[in-house]
Scaffold this active site. Structure first.
Site, PDB file in Angstrom:
ATOM      1  N   SER A  10      60.792  26.774  35.048  1.00 30.96           N
ATOM      2  CA  SER A  10      59.730  27.489  35.197  1.00 30.96           C
ATOM      3  C   SER A  10      58.565  27.012  35.965  1.00 30.96           C
ATOM      4  O   SER A  10      58.866  26.783  37.216  1.00 30.96           O
ATOM      5  CB  SER A  10      59.263  28.236  33.821  1.00 30.96           C
ATOM      6  OG  SER A  10      58.432  29.249  34.022  1.00 30.96           O
ATOM      7  N   ASP A  31      65.426  37.936  33.250  1.00 29.86           N
ATOM      8  CA  ASP A  31      64.337  37.097  33.497  1.00 29.86           C
ATOM      9  C   ASP A  31      63.493  37.593  34.538  1.00 29.86           C
ATOM     10  O   ASP A  31      64.110  37.956  35.828  1.00 29.86           O
ATOM     11  CB  ASP A  31      64.827  35.505  33.573  1.00 29.86           C
ATOM     12  CG  ASP A  31      63.433  34.903  33.858  1.00 29.86           C
ATOM     13  OD1 ASP A  31      62.438  35.211  33.866  1.00 29.86           O
ATOM     14  OD2 ASP A  31      63.651  33.462  34.164  1.00 29.86           O
ATOM     15  N   HIS A  36      64.595  33.944  29.935  1.00 30.22           N
ATOM     16  CA  HIS A  36      63.665  32.855  30.359  1.00 30.22           C
ATOM     17  C   HIS A  36      63.542  31.900  29.366  1.00 30.22           C
ATOM     18  O   HIS A  36      63.480  32.437  28.099  1.00 30.22           O
ATOM     19  CB  HIS A  36      62.296  33.690  30.766  1.00 30.22           C
ATOM     20  CG  HIS A  36      61.307  32.462  31.532  1.00 30.22           C
ATOM     21  ND1 HIS A  36      61.443  32.299  32.813  1.00 30.22           N
ATOM     22  CD2 HIS A  36      60.335  31.642  30.954  1.00 30.22           C
ATOM     23  CE1 HIS A  36      60.633  31.369  33.048  1.00 30.22           C
ATOM     24  NE2 HIS A  36      59.928  31.086  31.815  1.00 30.22           N
TER      25      HIS A  36
END
Length: 352
Positions: free
Chosen positions: A190, A285, A315
């Protein structure tokens, strides 16, 4: 040692995931299908348990409260420390870090410099402890996890400066870390994936030592656009659009920050020369499309890229190592990509 309450909750959660499939399906609810994808039962069950536990969204409350919630949640889903892996805290000039070494690994091994996720606001070397242990053990590499500065106390570009400094320190002090200076990769999930690829970009453009490989889990690559996946998965799938807006507001304090290539590497005019990359995305996601678009940009620039969409996942899956089996399966794929990428880079450096 985790508090007794957290330990009991973790045991209860793993018990639920150990129930027969038909029972887990009853708890999770009917299959979820969006955009031609079906959500994995493990992912759907985790989201259902989050809902039943009334866990607040990351964007509710202060950053300090959100950090505490993340730390507690990580203890529930990441599991007990993965062994045999030794871990020691180290200081990279002004930056804290933790070095992981799997048992029996020889000196002069490859090294992965890892940047944790958390929207540039949350996360720490503790929140991603088991993720780094997993990568170290199964990829048989040393992992240096970087505790870069977080927003809003330290907004953009503080995290970038720390990320690059950590890589440069690792290269300059490879012998002290037991690593091969010519076999250092960068990686992260991320926001950490953003810092990893931005570090690769900046060091490449500077003409100095650069990483030999990029291991990117659902990276943030462009904060200037609203993608289709952000519209499709704006709610219900762990990371929400409200969360992302909250993170951005804390990290990018000026509108022009979003257009800086050190935040949105997708906007870089030239991505040629960057190290080979493995880019993993999750089907459910909101960051899916920008990660895949970045993979295409790299490929078009002549960078070798393996792009893998785990169409049934959400995610954050790199942290969900103690619940079900599907999340670990995705992580084992990444381990294979890292070992292969580092192996090829070492052979290429020997030829040169």
């Amino acid at each position: 040692m985790p508090p007794l309450k957290v330990t009991a909750q973790a045991t209860a959660l793993r018990t639920v995931f150990g129930l027969p499939q038909r029972v887990r399906r009853l708890i999770a609810g009917p299959p979820v299908r969006i955009d031609g994808q079906e959500l994995a039962l493990d992912a759907q069950l985790l989201l259902r348990m989050q809902q039943l536990g009334r866990i607040p969204p990351m964007s509710q409350g202060t950053p300090q409260q959100a950090r505490a919630h993340l730390d507690g949640g990580t203890l529930l889903v990441s599991g007990p420390p993965i062994e045999p892996v030794s871990a020691r805290d180290v200081r990279l000039d002004t930056i804290d870090a933790r070095l992981y070494t799997p048992s029996g690994l020889a000196e002069g091994s490859p090294l992965l410099v890892f940047y944790h996720g958390g929207g540039f606001v949350l996360g720490s070397i503790d929140s991603h402890d088991n993720t780094c242990r997993f990568l170290a053990k199964h990829a048989q590499v040393r992992v240096l996890s970087v505790d870069y500065r977080l927003a809003p106390e330290h907004p953009f570009p503080a995290g970038v400066l720390d990320a690059v400094a950590a890589f440069e320190y690792a290269h300059a002090h490879a012998d002290e870390l037991g690593a091969d200076p010519d076999a250092i990769a960068v990686g992260g999930d991320s926001a950490g994936g953003n810092l990893a690829t931005v570090t690769a970009y900046l060091t490449t453009r500077a003409g100095g030592p650069k990483p030999v490989y990029q291991l990117l889990f659902y990276p943030v690559t462009d904060s200037t656009v609203r993608t289709r996946s952000q519209e499709l998965f704006a709610e219900r799938f762990l990371l929400t659009q409200e969360d992302m807006d909250w993170f951005t507001a804390h990290y990018a304090t000026r509108e022009e920050d979003k257009h800086d290539v050190r935040y949105s590497p997708m906007l870089a005019p030239d991505l040629s020369g960057l190290p080979p990359a493995y880019i993993a995305t999750a089907g459910f996601d909101p960051l899916r499309d920008e990660g895949e678009a970045y993979a295409e940009r790299l490929r078009a620039a002549g960078v070798p890229v393996v792009q893998s969409r785990h169409a049934d996942l959400i995610h954050g899956y790199a942290n969900f190592l103690a619940v079900g089996t599907r999340f670990q399966q995705a992580m084992f794929e990444a381990v294979g990509a890292l070992r292969t990428g580092l192996g090829i880079s070492i052979k290429e450096s020997v030829k040169e």
